[in-house]
Design an enzyme around this catalytic site. Structure first.
Site, PDB file in Angstrom:
ATOM      1  N   PHE A   1      -1.063  -3.246   3.757  1.00 44.00           N
ATOM      2  CA  PHE A   1       0.219  -3.907   3.971  1.00 44.00           C
ATOM      3  C   PHE A   1       1.123  -3.838   2.740  1.00 44.00           C
ATOM      4  O   PHE A   1       2.339  -3.962   2.867  1.00 44.00           O
ATOM      5  CB  PHE A   1      -0.003  -5.341   4.452  1.00 44.00           C
ATOM      6  CG  PHE A   1      -0.682  -5.383   5.797  1.00 44.00           C
ATOM      7  CD1 PHE A   1      -0.084  -4.794   6.894  1.00 44.00           C
ATOM      8  CD2 PHE A   1      -1.943  -5.936   5.953  1.00 44.00           C
ATOM      9  CE1 PHE A   1      -0.702  -4.774   8.138  1.00 44.00           C
ATOM     10  CE2 PHE A   1      -2.574  -5.931   7.184  1.00 44.00           C
ATOM     11  CZ  PHE A   1      -1.957  -5.349   8.282  1.00 44.00           C
ATOM     12  N   TYR A   2       0.541  -3.595   1.571  1.00 37.29           N
ATOM     13  CA  TYR A   2       1.357  -3.244   0.406  1.00 37.29           C
ATOM     14  C   TYR A   2       2.090  -1.939   0.692  1.00 37.29           C
ATOM     15  O   TYR A   2       3.307  -1.840   0.510  1.00 37.29           O
ATOM     16  CB  TYR A   2       0.467  -3.103  -0.828  1.00 37.29           C
ATOM     17  CG  TYR A   2       1.177  -2.611  -2.061  1.00 37.29           C
ATOM     18  CD1 TYR A   2       1.877  -3.488  -2.882  1.00 37.29           C
ATOM     19  CD2 TYR A   2       1.148  -1.265  -2.413  1.00 37.29           C
ATOM     20  CE1 TYR A   2       2.530  -3.038  -4.024  1.00 37.29           C
ATOM     21  CE2 TYR A   2       1.790  -0.805  -3.548  1.00 37.29           C
ATOM     22  CZ  TYR A   2       2.485  -1.693  -4.342  1.00 37.29           C
ATOM     23  OH  TYR A   2       3.133  -1.244  -5.467  1.00 37.29           O
ATOM     24  N   ALA A   3       1.345  -0.931   1.167  1.00 39.52           N
ATOM     25  CA  ALA A   3       1.968   0.353   1.495  1.00 39.52           C
ATOM     26  C   ALA A   3       3.009   0.198   2.594  1.00 39.52           C
ATOM     27  O   ALA A   3       4.076   0.830   2.552  1.00 39.52           O
ATOM     28  CB  ALA A   3       0.899   1.355   1.913  1.00 39.52           C
TER      29      ALA A   3
ATOM     30  N   SER B   1       4.892  -2.386   3.195  1.00 39.87           N
ATOM     31  CA  SER B   1       6.112  -2.967   2.618  1.00 39.87           C
ATOM     32  C   SER B   1       6.887  -1.949   1.799  1.00 39.87           C
ATOM     33  O   SER B   1       8.126  -1.932   1.819  1.00 39.87           O
ATOM     34  CB  SER B   1       5.761  -4.188   1.755  1.00 39.87           C
ATOM     35  OG  SER B   1       5.025  -3.823   0.597  1.00 39.87           O
TER      36      SER B   1
END
Length: 242
Positions: free
Chosen positions: A145-147, A149
């Site tokens: 979910f970092y990727a 975002s």
């Protein structure tokens, strides 16, 4: 940067702090917005800048940071939307709360910061905005979910650019690779054991300066250890037509 006023979110440590110091050395005036009051105040004292306590996930805090900048210096020339966090969960340990916590800072915080700064930039008729994305926003990452975002931030910069160009406002995204920041400190040895190089935050700060100064807009830049900052060519996929 001489005489320019720059607001940096997440400016109390890592890439943000390196950028603040670089711009100060270049003769600029810097405003640091961050949740870490102790580190933010210490850095502001060191560079003769202004610290504004702010949680970028709160729209009102973003507005307050922008207003405080204009009240202190009478203008706002550059904005570095840098605040970000590692992903708080993945698919194996997913919770709505952890997922939202990730996007609240990494995506919502940039959108709120962008919205807040547009009023003074439009009034002045110029301004440059750097959005801190990531190499993970161009390829992928185990930090799911970092990727997610960061992919969104690349799309935001490319899509917002045409809408802001008429007002004299430029917006570009910077996608660093692995950077030697506090967020990666627990993984530093493991990454180096795998033969991966970590960029110095000062090198990324230099890339931020290049992005803000470049006359282009809607561009996506990369910077990695041992490599100069460079623009990634955009891939245009035409819409289907009869």
């Amino acid at each position: 940067m001489t005489g320019a006023v720059t607001l940096i979110t997440g400016g109390a440590s890592g890439i943000g702090a390196a950028t603040a110091r670089r711009f100060h050395r270049a003769g600029g005036r810097v405003v640091i917005a961050d949740r870490d009051t102790a580190a933010g105040e210490a850095l502001a004292t060191e560079i003769g800048g202004l610290f504004v306590p702010a949680d970028v996930g709160d729209p009102e805090d973003n507005t307050h940071a922008v207003n405080a900048t204009v009240e202190a210096f009478g203008r706002l020339d550059n904005v570095v939307l840098n605040a970000g966090v590692p992903g708080r969960c993945g698919l194996h340990d997913f919770t709505v709360e952890a997922y939202r916590d990730t996007l609240r800072t990494n995506l919502d915080g940039v959108v709120y910061g962008l919205h807040a700064c547009l009023t003074p930039l439009r009034r002045q008729g110029h301004g440059s905005i750097a959005v801190m994305a990531s190499i993970a926003g161009l390829s992928g990452s185990p930090d799911l979910f970092y990727a997610t975002s960061k992919h969104a931030l690349v799309g935001l910069a490319r899509s917002a650019a045409p809408a802001l160009a008429a007002a004299g406002i430029r917006i570009n995204a910077l996608c660093p690779g692995l950077v030697d920041t506090p967020a990666l400190a627990p993984h530093r040895r493991a990454l180096r054991d795998r033969g991966l190089r970590l960029a110095d935050p000062d090198a990324v700060a230099a890339a931020v300066e290049a992005v803000l100064a470049d006359p282009g807009t809607g561009q996506v830049w990369t910077v990695q250890a041992g490599q100069p900052a460079a623009v990634v060519p955009a891939t245009e996929v035409p819409l289907a037509a009869d």
